[in-house]
Design an enzyme around this catalytic site. Sequence first.
Site, PDB file in Angstrom:
ATOM      1  N   LYS A   1      -1.456  -4.968   6.458  1.00 37.67           N
ATOM      2  CA  LYS A   1      -2.817  -4.678   5.995  1.00 37.67           C
ATOM      3  C   LYS A   1      -3.521  -5.958   5.540  1.00 37.67           C
ATOM      4  O   LYS A   1      -2.923  -7.023   5.518  1.00 37.67           O
ATOM      5  CB  LYS A   1      -2.782  -3.625   4.883  1.00 37.67           C
ATOM      6  CG  LYS A   1      -2.160  -2.290   5.333  1.00 37.67           C
ATOM      7  CD  LYS A   1      -2.937  -1.608   6.466  1.00 37.67           C
ATOM      8  CE  LYS A   1      -2.125  -0.590   7.231  1.00 37.67           C
ATOM      9  NZ  LYS A   1      -1.953   0.684   6.590  1.00 37.67           N
TER      10      LYS A   1
HETATM   11  C1  LIG Z   1      -1.281   2.087   6.837  1.00 33.73           C
HETATM   12  C2  LIG Z   1      -2.003   3.359   6.698  1.00 33.73           C
HETATM   13  C3  LIG Z   1      -1.621   4.344   5.782  1.00 33.73           C
HETATM   14  C4  LIG Z   1      -0.314   4.334   5.052  1.00 33.73           C
HETATM   15  O1  LIG Z   1      -0.035   3.254   4.334  1.00 33.73           O
HETATM   16  P1  LIG Z   1       1.481   2.974   3.874  1.00 33.73           P
HETATM   17  O2  LIG Z   1       1.268   1.932   2.845  1.00 33.73           O
HETATM   18  O3  LIG Z   1       2.200   2.499   5.098  1.00 33.73           O
HETATM   19  O4  LIG Z   1       2.026   4.244   3.340  1.00 33.73           O
HETATM   20  C5  LIG Z   1      -2.406   5.465   5.612  1.00 33.73           C
HETATM   21  N1  LIG Z   1      -3.518   5.636   6.331  1.00 33.73           N
HETATM   22  C6  LIG Z   1      -3.921   4.741   7.248  1.00 33.73           C
HETATM   23  C7  LIG Z   1      -5.174   5.011   8.015  1.00 33.73           C
HETATM   24  C8  LIG Z   1      -3.167   3.580   7.473  1.00 33.73           C
HETATM   25  O5  LIG Z   1      -3.562   2.715   8.415  1.00 33.73           O
END
Ligand SMILES: *Cc1c(COP(=O)(O)O)cnc(C)c1O
Length: 309
Positions: free
Chosen positions: A125
């Site tokens: 992210k």
């Molecule tokens: C990455 C992501 C998540 C989940 O995040 P985690 O930290 O991996 O649990 C939820 N929603 C979206 C749209 C994502 O891209």
Amino acid sequence: MALHLVLKVLGIGEGDEVIVPDLTFVATANAVVLAGATPVMADVRRSDWCLDPEAVKPLITARTRAIIPVHLYGHPCEMDELRAIAQARGLRIIEDAAEAHGAEYHGRRVGGLGTCAMFSFYGNKIITTGEGGCVTTDSDEFAERARFLRDHAMSTEKRYWHSEVGYNYRMTNLQAALGVAQLERIGHFIAERDRVLETYRHYLEPNGVTLNPQMDGTRPVNWTTCVILDDIDRKGRDKVMARLKEDGVDTRPFFYPLTALPMYESSQQPVSADLSARGLSLPTYTDLEEEEIKTISQALLQAVQSSLR
Ligand SMILES: *Cc1c(COP(=O)(O)O)cnc(C)c1O
């Protein structure tokens, strides 16, 4: 976890329905199931790849409690229209801003446009703590309830007194320290990712390649540089990706629509299905250099050419 916690904070569970976009990472819907509620998949818009307000309306029933707009690939959703729908029907809006740290909608940052929101700090992210995430809200009441439930629902007055079932959804201090340092550099990360997208645009758009959307009044962030290939099906897109792999270029396909997955199987949403089949993400990171972007772009154009043959 953050989405699950928010749903619990809002008292959403058994017998409730929550509207989610069909095109998203699976966690958006899984959180709803984990809370005991039912996700209902709405199509996305071709213009911004995000939840289509017009597709949401007919899906609202007496059981609907919330809408979860996802700012997909860093592009903000059509929040004014979604908020108007939610307000008229007494629904909550929970933003899934996992991919959109720093994006703005009419001058306001995502994460502050609904009742509650969540950000992910997973490794890929825009800022990361390795694993982790956070909840944002402007409600003191919801914030307090979220802090309570994430810490085993322990009474703040009486230690080891628990009046209900809670969770261990705390972030470790070590990860939080990393997150604080990441937050200090977020402006740099966002600017460099913008530069990467603009450089890709420079090499690809004159060749008719469609990249990330940008709607008027929004300031998207570039979580990943995305391409929607023309006149191609899922097989053709996969061939382009395989060809790029041979040239040493790693890519990612778009998410499968939720309605295509075994546990959420239901009637296909046309726009989500189409974007999902033709979309892919190109390498995107802060120190990706112009020369590399040029090489990747040329490899993509060649791979597309050869897949048409
Ligand atoms: C990455 C992501 C998540 C989940 O995040 P985690 O930290 O991996 O649990 C939820 N929603 C979206 C749209 C994502 O891209």
